[in-house]
Enzyme design. Structure first.
Site, PDB file in Angstrom:
ATOM      1  N   LYS A   1       0.734   4.509   6.947  1.00 38.97           N
ATOM      2  CA  LYS A   1       0.114   5.389   5.817  1.00 38.97           C
ATOM      3  C   LYS A   1       0.849   6.870   5.764  1.00 38.97           C
ATOM      4  O   LYS A   1       1.403   7.215   6.628  1.00 38.97           O
ATOM      5  CB  LYS A   1      -1.339   5.269   5.984  1.00 38.97           C
ATOM      6  CG  LYS A   1      -1.822   4.093   5.908  1.00 38.97           C
ATOM      7  CD  LYS A   1      -1.886   3.264   4.667  1.00 38.97           C
ATOM      8  CE  LYS A   1      -2.337   1.748   4.860  1.00 38.97           C
ATOM      9  NZ  LYS A   1      -2.101   1.036   3.969  1.00 38.97           N
TER      10      LYS A   1
ATOM     11  N   SER B   1       0.822  -1.421   0.096  1.00 34.71           N
ATOM     12  CA  SER B   1       0.100   0.126  -0.060  1.00 34.71           C
ATOM     13  C   SER B   1       0.701   1.321   0.001  1.00 34.71           C
ATOM     14  O   SER B   1       0.225   2.438  -0.353  1.00 34.71           O
ATOM     15  CB  SER B   1      -1.081   0.124   1.059  1.00 34.71           C
ATOM     16  OG  SER B   1      -0.169   0.112   2.370  1.00 34.71           O
TER      17      SER B   1
END
Length: 236
Positions: free
Chosen positions: A137, A59
């Site tokens: 993230k 990701s």
């Protein structure tokens, strides 16, 4: 006393084995102390300064991976900065996923009671990864900012301004970006609650984070208290 009245002195160099034996015994007595000191330093460093975390998915490509398609990288996460301030937009953070984000998470602990206990102790000391759903993230918006994504506006906006996102791998996304600038479902507008963050992965085509949890109690945001630290660099 030697014959002739001279004093006889014992030559210490005649017994090297005894000296070596004493040094060896001294080493084994000191070894447990050295081990305890090393474990204590590891605990202090990884609790208050920095810790190594595993990146289990793609990701955050290409920012936090050594090669395209690679997973399992280890990154150093420093914990000092956020003891004095909150995360800022653009920073890459490691955080504990809120409850609604933990679907599918599987424990990394052994089913054996003894092994699981040893793993938990190792985790406290910083030599075994913690058994929790830690994610990495990028911070897109912080408390009080309004974030949304509309294809008609060209992508993600914060407080009405289109974000410049040079960290995205446009060479892989150009095919999708022309028709779908959001690189996924549209969302917002969402005003981030104070003390929370809106986060997204750099690989938008393979990163189900904030925008996929807008119906939860935090509207897809992450409490700052869940942040473990700031990602610094890859070590392995």
């Amino acid at each position: 006393m030697k014959p002739g009245g001279k004093l006889w002195r014992r030559d210490k160099t005649q017994h090297p084995k005894k000296q070596g034996s004493k040094k060896q015994r001294s080493f084994w007595r000191e070894l447990p102390i050295l081990i305890v000191i090393a474990l204590l330093l590891s605990f202090l460093l990884q609790t208050f300064v920095a810790r190594v975390y595993l990146i289990p998915s793609q990701s955050m490509e290409p920012t936090l991976h050594g090669c395209a398609g690679c997973t399992g990288d280890r990154i150093v996460v420093q914990k000092i900065s956020y003891r004095f301030r909150d995360p800022r937009p653009g920073e890459v953070v490691v955080f504990l996923g809120p409850p609604s984000w933990n679907e599918g998470y599987q424990s990394i602990r052994s089913d054996n009671v003894v092994m699981r206990g040893l793993q938990n102790i190792g985790s406290v000391l910083g030599v075994v990864p913690p058994d929790e759903n830690n994610l990495v993230k990028r911070v897109i918006a912080t408390g009080g900012q309004t974030v949304q994504c509309r294809n008609s506006e060209g992508g993600v906006t914060v407080d009405g301004k289109l974000l410049d996102e040079p960290y995205l791998d446009n060479s892989l996304m150009n095919t999708y970006k022309a028709a779908n600038p959001c690189l996924g479902p549209e969302f917002g507008p969402i005003t981030v609650p104070d003390g929370n963050l809106w986060v997204m992965g750099d690989n938008r085509l393979d990163s189900k984070v904030s925008r996929y949890h807008v119906s939860d109690e935090y509207q897809g945001t992450v409490p700052v208290d869940n942040v473990r630290g700031k990602a610094v660099f890859i070590v392995l």
